[in-house]
Structures are given as structure tokens and as C-alpha cells.
Design a protein around this motif. Sequence first.
Motif, mmCIF file in Angstrom:
data_model
loop_
_atom_site.group_PDB
_atom_site.id
_atom_site.type_symbol
_atom_site.label_atom_id
_atom_site.label_comp_id
_atom_site.label_asym_id
_atom_site.label_seq_id
_atom_site.Cartn_x
_atom_site.Cartn_y
_atom_site.Cartn_z
ATOM 1 N N THR A 1 -19.128 8.605 -61.319
ATOM 2 C CA THR A 1 -18.295 9.775 -61.289
ATOM 3 C C THR A 1 -17.027 9.668 -61.866
ATOM 4 O OG1 THR A 1 -17.152 10.976 -59.305
ATOM 5 C CG2 THR A 1 -17.480 8.823 -59.085
ATOM 6 N N THR A 2 -16.482 10.771 -62.226
ATOM 7 C CA THR A 2 -15.136 10.594 -62.981
ATOM 8 C C THR A 2 -14.051 10.779 -61.708
ATOM 9 O OG1 THR A 2 -15.303 13.097 -62.953
ATOM 10 C CG2 THR A 2 -15.837 11.654 -64.992
ATOM 11 N N VAL A 3 -12.943 10.244 -62.002
ATOM 12 C CA VAL A 3 -11.883 10.122 -60.827
ATOM 13 C C VAL A 3 -10.741 10.535 -61.465
ATOM 14 C CG1 VAL A 3 -13.237 8.361 -59.632
ATOM 15 C CG2 VAL A 3 -11.577 7.671 -61.224
ATOM 16 N N THR A 4 -10.792 11.655 -62.079
ATOM 17 C CA THR A 4 -9.438 12.164 -62.921
ATOM 18 C C THR A 4 -8.531 12.873 -61.702
ATOM 19 O OG1 THR A 4 -10.695 12.980 -64.657
ATOM 20 C CG2 THR A 4 -8.443 13.600 -64.510
ATOM 21 N N ASP A 5 -7.097 12.741 -61.597
ATOM 22 C CA ASP A 5 -6.267 13.251 -60.756
ATOM 23 C C ASP A 5 -6.557 12.626 -59.362
ATOM 24 O OD1 ASP A 5 -5.676 15.153 -62.755
ATOM 25 O OD2 ASP A 5 -7.038 16.542 -62.031
ATOM 26 N N VAL A 6 -6.903 11.446 -59.267
ATOM 27 C CA VAL A 6 -6.937 11.077 -57.915
ATOM 28 C C VAL A 6 -5.485 10.068 -57.718
ATOM 29 C CG1 VAL A 6 -9.256 10.453 -57.756
ATOM 30 C CG2 VAL A 6 -7.947 8.749 -58.747
ATOM 31 N N LYS A 7 -4.823 10.176 -56.784
ATOM 32 C CA LYS A 7 -3.493 9.510 -56.422
ATOM 33 C C LYS A 7 -3.464 8.223 -55.575
ATOM 34 C CE LYS A 7 -1.372 12.818 -58.556
ATOM 35 N NZ LYS A 7 -2.427 13.736 -59.266
ATOM 36 N N THR A 8 -4.391 8.120 -54.765
ATOM 37 C CA THR A 8 -4.454 6.987 -53.740
ATOM 38 C C THR A 8 -5.802 6.461 -53.780
ATOM 39 O OG1 THR A 8 -5.650 8.351 -52.030
ATOM 40 C CG2 THR A 8 -3.127 8.123 -52.353
ATOM 41 N N THR A 9 -5.873 5.104 -53.234
ATOM 42 C CA THR A 9 -6.941 4.187 -53.095
ATOM 43 C C THR A 9 -8.011 4.967 -52.374
ATOM 44 O OG1 THR A 9 -5.822 2.164 -53.486
ATOM 45 C CG2 THR A 9 -7.921 1.979 -52.230
ATOM 46 N N ALA A 10 -7.702 5.617 -51.094
ATOM 47 C CA ALA A 10 -8.496 6.361 -50.332
ATOM 48 C C ALA A 10 -9.021 7.465 -50.990
ATOM 49 C CB ALA A 10 -7.689 6.949 -49.098
ATOM 50 N N GLU A 11 -8.265 8.112 -51.762
ATOM 51 C CA GLU A 11 -9.160 9.296 -52.760
ATOM 52 C C GLU A 11 -10.026 8.944 -53.487
ATOM 53 O OE1 GLU A 11 -5.254 12.348 -52.712
ATOM 54 O OE2 GLU A 11 -5.896 11.360 -54.644
ATOM 55 N N ILE A 12 -9.846 7.878 -54.380
ATOM 56 C CA ILE A 12 -10.917 7.434 -55.351
ATOM 57 C C ILE A 12 -12.027 6.729 -54.454
ATOM 58 C CG2 ILE A 12 -9.888 4.894 -55.469
ATOM 59 C CD1 ILE A 12 -10.534 5.280 -58.487
ATOM 60 N N SER A 13 -11.903 5.884 -53.326
ATOM 61 C CA SER A 13 -12.965 5.476 -52.714
ATOM 62 C C SER A 13 -13.837 6.700 -52.039
ATOM 63 C CB SER A 13 -12.419 4.494 -51.529
ATOM 64 O OG SER A 13 -11.539 3.545 -52.051
ATOM 65 N N ASN A 14 -13.138 7.654 -51.521
ATOM 66 C CA ASN A 14 -14.020 8.838 -51.236
ATOM 67 C C ASN A 14 -14.779 9.570 -52.150
ATOM 68 O OD1 ASN A 14 -13.233 8.613 -48.349
ATOM 69 N ND2 ASN A 14 -11.299 9.844 -48.681
ATOM 70 N N LYS A 15 -14.365 9.553 -53.381
ATOM 71 C CA LYS A 15 -14.773 10.242 -54.521
ATOM 72 C C LYS A 15 -16.284 9.443 -55.012
ATOM 73 C CE LYS A 15 -13.986 13.106 -58.432
ATOM 74 N NZ LYS A 15 -13.039 13.643 -59.080
ATOM 75 N N ILE A 16 -16.032 8.046 -54.675
ATOM 76 C CA ILE A 16 -17.067 7.009 -55.226
ATOM 77 C C ILE A 16 -17.997 7.339 -54.162
ATOM 78 C CG2 ILE A 16 -17.967 4.743 -55.649
ATOM 79 C CD1 ILE A 16 -14.761 4.147 -56.773
ATOM 80 N N GLN A 17 -17.824 7.219 -52.905
ATOM 81 C CA GLN A 17 -18.571 7.191 -51.976
ATOM 82 C C GLN A 17 -19.615 8.704 -51.717
ATOM 83 O OE1 GLN A 17 -16.238 6.771 -48.416
ATOM 84 N NE2 GLN A 17 -15.956 4.507 -48.711
ATOM 85 N N ARG A 18 -18.903 9.705 -52.157
ATOM 86 C CA ARG A 18 -19.621 10.981 -52.357
ATOM 87 C C ARG A 18 -20.715 11.021 -53.538
ATOM 88 N NH1 ARG A 18 -14.554 13.242 -51.384
ATOM 89 N NH2 ARG A 18 -14.249 13.752 -53.555
ATOM 90 N N SER A 19 -20.215 10.359 -54.666
ATOM 91 C CA SER A 19 -21.162 10.106 -55.450
ATOM 92 C C SER A 19 -22.391 9.727 -55.188
ATOM 93 C CB SER A 19 -20.541 9.687 -56.811
ATOM 94 O OG SER A 19 -20.621 8.037 -56.515
ATOM 95 N N TRP A 20 -22.721 8.921 -54.286
ATOM 96 C CA TRP A 20 -23.726 8.123 -53.750
ATOM 97 C C TRP A 20 -24.943 9.157 -53.412
ATOM 98 C CZ3 TRP A 20 -21.046 4.031 -50.657
ATOM 99 C CH2 TRP A 20 -20.362 3.039 -51.609
#
Length: 369
Positions: free
Chosen positions: A221-240
Motif C-alpha cells: 500500500t502507498t502511504v502518501t500524506d500520512v501524518k502519524t504512526t496510527a494513520e500509517i498503521s491503520n492503512k497497512i492493516q486495511r491493505s491486508w
Amino acid sequence: MKSVGILGVGQAGGNIAEIATTMGFQTALINTNQRDGAVNTKVEKKFFVPGYNGAGQDRSIGLRAVHEHYRELIEFVKKSFKNVKLLLVAFSTDGGTGSGMSPLLIDILLDQLPGINIGAIAVVPERNVLAGNRINAAECIEQISKIEGISSVFLVDNDQMRKVNPQSSKQQIYLSSNRQVMEAISYVLQVTQKSSIYGNFDETDLMNILNTRGVTMISSTTVTDVKTTAEISNKIQRSWANTIFCPIDTVGVIRAGLIYEGPETVAKLISAPAIFEGIGEPLELFEGTYISDTDPTVTMILAGLSFPRRRLQTLEESLEKNKERLQFLVNKEHAEKYESQVSWASNLKAKPPERKPTGVTSKLTKYQK
């Protein structure tokens, strides 16, 4: 790609091997139907089981083919793959040849190919397939799950592709699924050839992950425009949940890989504990960080997952729901007959006149006045 081989079994497996060939993998195919395998023109090494002309979605035929020709099959595989560390057997779970042959063939090859780990790329059918395909898939996946020495099992879920492309034809779904699974495996292999001062993800790391028994998936997953650790973690989890593989429905990852490519500013936001918060931290995590000006991308490999029961139970639910009707149909095939209500009328059929020779003299006498 030389360290991973792709052995396609059956038509679906042959099609996956065809795509893998174009990506530089060592490949070969096995089929009970020469016409099916003939279309895979890019795969040079082929074995067509003698005395067979397809399996007609009958798993028992594929199983019998291995029983009768296991010596030739072992020899063919040994000659086809040189210096591979992992052999992935690719097949569809709901057909006859691939579904029937692959579990036993994998089990045999585990003993016959010392030093080579054996895994699987098993295609799971869509939810709307018919009863016979569901039965095949359920039986095949159960057998695969019970093989003790097997390495990674990639469960390619055609249902995932259908969700994204609901109007696509079956052929388009199959082609897209086959291509995406090979692209995912190809990508993580290519990463092992890169260098970074921030930490390399090398081939040994990858093989440690892929040699893990259980279900394996790869997400990106691309993680452009994420600002926090929580945002990037949520995006990775959704990619699963948005890969071509069966979705995760249980906790517990044994080994994992985390590959990041992109700017250093985003890399600082990645936290392994936050990423694995929902499913539990793995026993081992192998990481690679590659700083570049490209869009920030996180690729993950999760290995040692349980077989996704919720997804697989969808294949069995309609069987259970229609159990009585399906049993009736099986019994009906052997008991069906028709009793005519007008059997008495058989004597009414027109019969040709009976001609008895009597001789010319009798005929002349008959007509005398």
C-alpha cells in the motif's frame, strides 16, 4: 528469480506457470490433458500423464494419475528445476487435475527433493461456483492443510478480484489473479537484490519467511500524506483485506517481512508494535528500508497464518443448506427410471403381412372357376 521455481499442475497451474516464465522464474507444468497444456507456449518443460485425456473435474482421476505415475513425475520435477530453494506448486483447488494431483504430489516431493522447500499457490474459487467445485475445493484445501512438511501456502482468492471488478468475465478474473500473485512474489524477490544503509531485506530473510508452514499473504500500500504512526498503521492493516489473497480472520503471525520504500520522513512513522496490534506481534520480523524519492510504499509478508475459516466456510455453507437436495440428486442418478403406462399397447403395432410360400400349382388352382 532463480531461487524460486513454479510447478503448474492442471490448467490453472499451467496458466500461472506461463506468467511466471515471462518474469524469469524457473517453471514446468504437469497436466492430464495435452490440449490444456499446449496453450502454455512459454513453458518449455511439460509432462502430460500418459493414458489420460483430462480429469473432468473429478479429483479421483487426478489422484489416480499420481498413484500410477509418481516415479515419472518425481523424475520430471527433479530434471526441471536446478538450484531452487523453494518450489511452489500452483493449482486450482476446485478442478480435477490440479486439485486431485497436487496434495499427494507435494507430500511425495517433500521426501524426494531434499534441501528444497515445497509450498503452494492454491487458487480458491468464487463463492458462486457450483456444488461440485465447492466439494473439490473443500476436500483439496483440507488435504493441503494436513501436510506436515509444507512451506508457505498462498491462497489466491478469486472472490477478492470479483469484489474489485464485479463486471469482469471469469477469464479476466483468472488472468488478473494469476498475474497479481506472481507480481507480488516477483517484487519481494527483486527487493532482496537491493542495498540500503538503513537495513537490507535479503534472500535469507525472505526464505526464512516463505519456509514457514501455514498460510502466507503479501500486501502492498502507498502511504502518501500520512501524518502519524496510527494513520500509517491503520492503512497497512486495511491493505491486508484488499489483496488477492484470502482475508485474515484469525490472530497469530509466525514470521513477517516489512519493506519500506520512500522518503525518510515517512519511514520514521512506521512502528511494528502498532502495525501488529490487532493480530499480535510475530515471532520474527525481517525489515528492509530503502530511502528514495518515490511514493512511500509499505509491502508486508505475513507467514504462518491459520487457514481462513470464515472464507472457506462460505464454500461449504450452500452445500450444508442444500444437503438433502444434493443427496437426492446423487441417488436419483442411479435410481432414475420410467415406467410406461401403455405397455399393453405394444401388441397394436402394425405388423408386415406374413408371406407363406405355397407353390405355383396351388396358386393356379385357387384362381380356377
